[in-house]
Design an enzyme around this catalytic site. Structure first.
Site, mmCIF file in Angstrom:
data_model
loop_
_atom_site.group_PDB
_atom_site.id
_atom_site.type_symbol
_atom_site.label_atom_id
_atom_site.label_comp_id
_atom_site.label_asym_id
_atom_site.label_seq_id
_atom_site.Cartn_x
_atom_site.Cartn_y
_atom_site.Cartn_z
ATOM 1 C CD GLU A 50 -3.086 0.640 0.141
ATOM 2 O OE1 GLU A 50 -3.863 1.560 -0.143
ATOM 3 O OE2 GLU A 50 -3.128 -0.467 -0.432
ATOM 4 C CG ASP A 61 -1.323 10.380 5.996
ATOM 5 O OD1 ASP A 61 -1.830 9.281 6.260
ATOM 6 O OD2 ASP A 61 -1.139 10.788 4.845
#
EC number: 4.2.1.20
Length: 269
Positions: A50, A61
């Site tokens: 990924e 994030d």
């Protein structure tokens, strides 16, 4: 090209194993080393990759992956470089599923269809757009289908039944099941139980659920598989190894090898 995921999960099921999928940002810390990192992850036993394409504003994030983005961008990496690296890793590993995890702005900036086509040409199997929920995804979904790329959706642990049903019906490849709400990172450990969500996804015949967010230890991988997930994704913990060994390439690659082997071993039932 969702067949690579289908084949992977079928083979793992036969062997009574789960998938271990590391996440890293392409181009972190630089173009040359990035390929070696991906090569090391796969050769150490990662079942799929990924990957992120560096972007200046990664919303979902935590600090670790944001810093990876900054390192890659500061090294001068471009989307073209990222596609070159993807093409190279695909040529070396024809069977491993490769997914991208990115943000809508990056896709829009390149034109949706053009971007998806470039991804397909580089050997990408799936795209997950972190800031586009399933119910807003039609323009991406339609192009994914047309081009032949799996559109992955995130299933939050607090999702309503109707959301889970929609994700199950619209997604392909696999389902990215969040172990908790928030931003990514190992700072906050994954908190089980997700059994109820997994049971619902099974009931709705969703693409295989893979658990992510805060997965940094083999026992968390074991728990995820035990709970009924088909695998686990580890991002911040993988990226941290890169961050902690920026000035020592060999140590970085050795630690990544050890980490992947240990996490993969935890998927064996």
């Amino acid at each position: 090209m969702t067949n690579r995921y289908t084949t992977l999960f079928a083979n793992l099921e036969k062997r009574n194993e789960g998938a271990f999928i590391p996440f890293v940002t392409i181009g972190d810390p630089n173009k040359a080393l990035s390929f070696e990192i991906l090569d090391t992850l796969v050769s150490s036993g990662a079942d799929a990759l990924e990957l992120g394409i560096p972007f200046s504003d990664p919303l979902a994030d935590g600090p670790t992956i944001q810093e990876a983005n900054i390192r890659a961008l500061e090294s001068g990496i471009t989307p073209k470089d990222c596609f070159d690296i993807l093409t190279k890793i695909r040529a070396k590993y024809p069977h491993i599923p490769i997914g991208l995890l990115l943000y809508a702005n990056l896709v829009y900036a390149n034109g949706i269809e053009n971007f998806y086509q470039k991804c397909l040409d580089a050997g990408v199997d799936s795209i997950l757009i972190a800031d586009v929920p399933a119910h807003e995804s039609k323009e991406f979904r339609d192009i994914a289908k047309k081009v032949g790329i799996a559109q992955i959706f995130i299933a939050p642990p607090d999702a309503s039944e109707s959301t889970l049903k929609q994700i199950s019906e619209l997604g392909s490849g696999y389902t990215y099941l969040l172990s908790r709400v928030g931003v990514t990172g190992t700072e906050t450990a994954a908190n089980m139980p997700v059994e109820d969500v997994l049971a619902k996804l099974r009931e709705y015949n969703a693409p295989k659920p893979v658990l992510g967010f805060g997965i940094s230890k083999p026992e968390q991988v074991q728990q995820a598989i035990k709970a009924g997930a088909a695998g686990a994704i580890s991002g911040s913990a993988t990226v941290k190894i890169i961050q902690n060994n920026i000035s020592n390439k060999q140590k970085m690659l050795n630690e990544l090898t050890y980490f992947v082997k240990e996490m993969k071993a935890a998927t064996l039932n």
